[in-house]
Design an enzyme around this catalytic site. Structure first.
Site, PDB file in Angstrom:
ATOM      1  N   ASP A  42       0.840  -1.196   0.000  1.00  0.00           N
ATOM      2  CA  ASP A  42       0.000   0.000   0.000  1.00  0.00           C
ATOM      3  C   ASP A  42       0.877   1.249   0.000  1.00  0.00           C
ATOM      4  OD1 ASP A  42      -2.334   1.466  -0.014  1.00  0.00           O
ATOM      5  OD2 ASP A  42      -2.634   1.388   2.154  1.00  0.00           O
TER       6      ASP A  42
ATOM      7  N   CYS B 286     -20.949 -12.936  -4.299  1.00  0.00           N
ATOM      8  CA  CYS B 286     -21.801 -11.981  -3.587  1.00  0.00           C
ATOM      9  C   CYS B 286     -23.278 -12.257  -3.851  1.00  0.00           C
ATOM     10  CB  CYS B 286     -21.472 -10.544  -4.009  1.00  0.00           C
ATOM     11  SG  CYS B 286     -19.976  -9.880  -3.243  1.00  0.00           S
TER      12      CYS B 286
ATOM     13  N   CYS C 140     -16.866   8.319   1.787  1.00  0.00           N
ATOM     14  CA  CYS C 140     -16.461   7.190   2.629  1.00  0.00           C
ATOM     15  C   CYS C 140     -15.856   7.697   3.941  1.00  0.00           C
ATOM     16  CB  CYS C 140     -15.446   6.335   1.879  1.00  0.00           C
ATOM     17  SG  CYS C 140     -14.791   4.949   2.837  1.00  0.00           S
TER      18      CYS C 140
ATOM     19  N   CYS D  78     -20.953  -8.061   6.331  1.00  0.00           N
ATOM     20  CA  CYS D  78     -20.746  -9.007   5.225  1.00  0.00           C
ATOM     21  C   CYS D  78     -20.825 -10.443   5.742  1.00  0.00           C
ATOM     22  CB  CYS D  78     -19.383  -8.755   4.580  1.00  0.00           C
ATOM     23  SG  CYS D  78     -19.016  -9.922   3.249  1.00  0.00           S
TER      24      CYS D  78
END
Length: 371
Positions: free
Chosen positions: A148, A202, A228, A262
């Site tokens: 990252d 999903c 966000c 989730c």
């Protein structure tokens, strides 16, 4: 570079890399090719719509993100690595526990991934050790390690290399591990066999879209970073839009909501490393206490933590917003008088950004009862 008969077979090398990676705390290794051209139109559309917000580096690098061989000349393959970060002490029902934290208006909530050591350092250091083991086996080769830390199209590479599929929240999802993991890459000038991509699972579920507090997931697989909470509390350096502040709740660094609901995260794996154990003094602390940290205290307590990267001013900005939300909610057991006193103590802060958000927070509690 390609292998000759005197060198190890590339399939055998990948098998060894997987073994070494497991010894270093990685959960899975994959290999992707360097042709990401099919991802370029979507990337450019996302940038053109301004969904990257103030993350100007994303636009500056443009298509280099989707062209590994341009970013690191000579790259023939990308080794992707997954490292789980759910703290080792997390018990059964951890998702419900984390969701319940969001109802404790007077306590600050820090994203799960940021409660331990800075993952940039952990992942990068261990990827470098993995590369060193490879070099011992095949000799020197061209490489570059990423955690990252550069314009890498990380999720695309992860999906292509079998780490999982792109969920509707845009994060990578695995049937075996949910989404609570870090990703890292090693760009190499070795021609390695690519891993098979994972199928998407999903289905019709859109729990992440429905729950997102700011509706930042504007469509399946489409995120407007400007809305966000993770972006607003970490990446965004300026004033948080007034209409979004009430939606942030008590989240002072990041947001896990889309992952907490989730269904696949019931399979999230606990980290094998102590690095990601939760540090004391960062999460679930009284907001009034956190607002009182001096810069020296902030730097001391967040040493080695990813939180330090936002700096003391943004930290105070975030905590002030959360305190304003707590004042407005007038939650049971929350002392409005203590909160107002803590905010008043920051009204003369030398930074205008802090003063602006403190004034807003105080305005939210005009009718809050004393306790």
């Amino acid at each position: 570079m390609t292998f000759n008969s005197a060198q190890i077979d590339p399939h055998q090398l990948v098998a060894r890399v997987r073994q070494w990676a497991g010894e270093l705390g990685f959960s899975q290794i994959g290999v992707a090719g360097v042709d990401l051209s099919s991802a370029e139109p979507g990337l450019m559309q996302w940038l053109e719509q301004g969904f990257h917000g103030s993350m100007d580096y994303m636009a500056a690098h443009g298509l280099r993100r989707a062209r590994p061989a341009e970013l690191v000349p000579g790259t023939l393959s990308v080794i992707t690595a997954r490292m789980d970060y759910l703290p080792r002490a997390s018990g059964e029902g951890w998702q419900a526990i984390e969701l319940s934290r969001l109802r404790r208006a007077g306590e600050g909530t820090v994203s799960l991934y940021a409660r331990g050591r800075d993952y940039h350092k952990v992942v990068r250091a261990r990827l470098q050790k993995l590369q060193d083991r490879m070099a011992e086996s095949v000799g020197p080769f061209g490489h570059r390690v990423f955690a990252d830390s550069a314009p890498v199209l990380e999720a695309e590479l992860a999906a292509r290399s079998g780490q999982g599929w792109r969920g509707k929240h845009t994060l990578i999802l695995s049937r075996e591990a949910g989404s609570l993991f870090f990703l890292g890459e090693i760009y190499v000038d070795l021609a390695l066999p690519a891993s098979a991509p994972a199928a998407a699972h999903c289905g019709s579920c859109q729990a992440c879209i429905d729950l997102c507090p700011t509706q930042a997931i504007i469509a399946p697989y489409r995120l407007d970073a400007r809305r966000c909470i993770s972006y607003l509390t970490i990446e965004h350096a300026g004033s948080i839009p007034a209409d979004l502040r009430p939606l942030i709740g008590n989240r002072i660094y990041g947001c896990d909501d889309c992952q907490l609901v989730c269904p696949w995260n019931k399979f999230a794996r606990r980290s094998t490393l102590a690095d990601f154990d939760e540090r004391a003094g960062l999460n679930a602390q009284p907001l009034a206490h956190l607002l009182g940290w001096s810069e020296a205290e902030f730097l001391r307590i967040t040493e080695g933590s990813p939180i330090r990267r936002i700096g003391h001013v943004r930290w105070l900005r975030n905590v002030a917003v959360a305190l304003g939300n707590a004042l407005r909610a007038a939650a049971q057991g929350f002392c409005a008088e203590t909160a107002r006193a803590a905010l008043a103590g920051r009204l003369d802060h030398p930074d205008a950004l802090v003063r602006e958000h403190v004034r807003w927070a105080l305005s939210q509690g005009a009718d809050a009862p004393l306790s």
